[in-house]
Design an enzyme around this catalytic site. Structure first.
Site, PDB file in Angstrom:
ATOM      1  N   SER A 235       0.844  -1.188   0.000  1.00 31.63           N
ATOM      2  CA  SER A 235       0.000   0.000   0.000  1.00 31.63           C
ATOM      3  C   SER A 235       0.891   1.255   0.000  1.00 31.63           C
ATOM      4  CB  SER A 235      -0.961  -0.065   1.188  1.00 31.63           C
ATOM      5  OG  SER A 235      -2.015   0.838   1.049  1.00 31.63           O
ATOM      6  N   ASP A 462      -8.658  -4.708  -6.261  1.00 34.85           N
ATOM      7  CA  ASP A 462      -8.193  -3.925  -5.119  1.00 34.85           C
ATOM      8  C   ASP A 462      -8.993  -2.624  -5.009  1.00 34.85           C
ATOM      9  OD1 ASP A 462      -6.743  -2.279  -3.316  1.00 34.85           O
ATOM     10  OD2 ASP A 462      -4.865  -3.270  -3.834  1.00 34.85           O
ATOM     11  N   HIS A 492      -7.100  -6.099  -0.828  1.00 38.13           N
ATOM     12  CA  HIS A 492      -5.973  -5.168  -0.778  1.00 38.13           C
ATOM     13  C   HIS A 492      -4.814  -5.877  -0.084  1.00 38.13           C
ATOM     14  CE1 HIS A 492      -3.996  -1.315  -0.681  1.00 38.13           C
ATOM     15  NE2 HIS A 492      -3.935  -1.302   0.644  1.00 38.13           N
TER      16      HIS A 492
END
Length: 523
Positions: A235, A462, A492
């Site tokens: 991320s 995602d 994710h």
């Protein structure tokens, strides 16, 4: 601050802690050998690079890191690394950065230290890595698993803003104002948050930027004794890894960037992309729900399901639902709860139960619990410093500041992208307006000519970091550097889904230096 939808704030840690296993039949084939890298210490070191770490038994996580958990097991060690507050003045004031590690289990074949960042920005690596250790057991054979609280986060001079009671009020406040009075209230809430950050943490706010964190990582590399950096960023951690590669291409070892923040987008473009990503994930959830459950709260899904959810949110804006702990489920908290559940397929059934509860029973317990998980609030009502750090890092990184008028002009585009998340995402852009520290860049610079191959992993479903971000990152890293691997799936954090194909591909790269063919796809 609406951390779900801030441009950079993808909050990868939430998805990882809810990671699930999915099926895979992969076609990724190894085609090249990465040059092996020596774990020997870098050449002569001076100053802070020569410091010796005092590794010791780890305490339980503090409130800023999440609290509530027991101290990590005996195989985990903790230490504090000294780093310059301002890297332009390496001999000036130093800050302490909290580290944690688990030593490689096969010492004879140890490669080095594998450094993790789990996203946010604002996630505590010290608290997160032990919680996810089983996911990385194969990597722990040949690597010391290492993570850290980045500057401004958790135990590393964590940014302090609102107290817990004020955070409750801020999180519950209307994030999608539709009247001038509502806009004024939102602006006042932002100003209150900003003033609290400046009051409690003003001296550190200019120095919690991503470039400074990347320089911290190179200091960690040296102190840990590695000639190259071995890194796993998830991320926001992908942005941090990309910036590191740009600053230190010659020090890039084996690096994995998973669930990638698009480095080419400004905050407005990122927020719009997130709104689209969450809408896509919501529609995938509703489709699966309709297939499995005749009593699915969103019916047949699609436009009908979206209309059902928007009707619920409009009702909550006027009449919040009661919950068992005395708080009310407002529209903003419900939106956070819905978004939080979309980070992983594991929590789709919980989302269905929460929507059913809200629609049929008139209570908001489940959606509120989902919201608390995303915002870092424990059952005792204590917040981590995730929200404070997220805003501080995002605002010092990005030059852009958005006015209420800017948002009003963009609202139609955001509503088209997502009737559910669009307005919430758009108004989140005002979070940095009035921030006391100017932002540093328009876009993160991640070009890394001459760096070793870097694996760039994207997942097609995602919600927080759409798969296009991985493609953009690979392109920006440059030819021969960015190597894309795509997971066809939901959620994710691709590696942490347990997908066998993706795990096999990433492990072969990190453990053996085997670089897959660019464009490899797992499903």
């Amino acid at each position: 601050m609406h951390t779900v939808v801030r441009g950079v704030g993808a909050l990868g840690v939430t998805a990882l802690l809810l990671a699930s296993a999915t099926s895979c039949q992969g076609d990724g084939q190894a085609t090249a050998e990465a040059a092996p890298t020596s774990p020997a210490a870098a050449g002569s070191a001076s100053g802070l690079a020569a410091q010796q770490l005092d590794w010791h038994a780890c305490p339980a996580p503090g409130p800023a890191q999440g609290g509530g958990a027991a101290a990590p097991a005996a195989n985990w060690q903790c230490a504090t690394l000294k780093a310059p507050l301002d890297h332009a003045q390496p001999d000036g004031k130093a800050i302490g950065l909290a580290l944690i590690r688990s030593r490689a289990t096969d010492e004879q074949h140890r490669i080095g230290s594998l450094l993790f960042n789990f996203g946010g920005p604002g996630a505590s690596g010290v608290a997160t890595l032990p919680a996810l250790a089983a996911t990385y057991a194969s990597l722990n054979t040949r690597y010391d698993l290492v993570s850290f609280d980045p500057r401004g986060v958790g135990a590393s001079d964590g940014v302090i803003c609102l107290d817990d009671k004020a955070m409750d009020a801020n999180a519950a406040a209307d994030g999608t104002p539709q009247t001038p009075a509502g806009v004024k209230t939102l602006d006042e809430n932002n100003a209150q948050f900003t003033a609290a950050c400046e009051h409690h943490s003003g001296p550190v706010l200019p120095y919690v930027d991503t470039e400074s964190a990347a320089r911290d990582m190179d200091l960690m590399r040296q102190v840990l004794g590695d000639q190259k950096l071995f890194y796993f960023g998830i991320s926001y951690g992908t942005q941090l890894g990309g910036v590191y590669a740009h600053l230190f291409p010659q020090h890039v070892g084996r690096v994995v960037l998973d669930s990638v923040v698009d480095p080419t987008k400004d905050p407005q473009q990122s927020a719009l992309g997130q709104a689209q990503g969450f809408q896509l994930a919501l529609e995938d959830f509703m489709k699966a729900c309709a297939t499995k459950d005749a009593g699915c709260p969103t019916g047949s899904g699609g436009a009908q399901g979206t209309a059902t959810i928007t009707a619920l949110l409009q009702k909550l804006e006027q009449s919040p639902l009661p919950t068992s702990d005395g708080r009310q489920l407002t529209e903003s908290l419900a939106l956070n709860g819905i978004a939080g559940a979309l980070y992983s397929q594991d929590t789709w059934p919980v989302l269905a139960a929460g929507l059913t509860e809200a629609m049929q029973q008139g209570t908001g317990n489940t959606l509120l619990q989902l919201s608390d998980g995303l915002l870092g609030r424990n059952q005792q009502g204590q917040y981590t410093n995730l929200n404070a750090a997220n805003r501080a890092i995002s605002c010092v990184d990005s030059r852009q500041r958005y006015s209420d008028q800017d948002v009003q002009q963009q609202l139609p585009q955001f509503r088209t992208a997502s009737p559910v998340f669009g307005p919430f995402s758009a108004w989140g852009l005002t979070g940095c307006t009035g921030w006391p520290v100017p932002g540093k860049t328009d876009h993160p610079e991640v070009t890394a000519a001459g760096a070793a191959p870097i694996l760039v992993v994207g997942t097609t479903g995602d919600p927080a970091t759409p798969v296009e971000g991985a493609q953009a990152m690979a392109q920006q890293l440059g030819p021969g550097v960015g190597v894309t691997v795509t997971l066809q799936g939901e959620g994710h954090g691709g590696y942490n889904t347990g997908n066998p194909c993706l795990k096999r591909t990433v492990d072969a790269y990190l453990l053996n230096g085997t670089v897959p063919a660019g464009g490899t796809t797992c499903s």
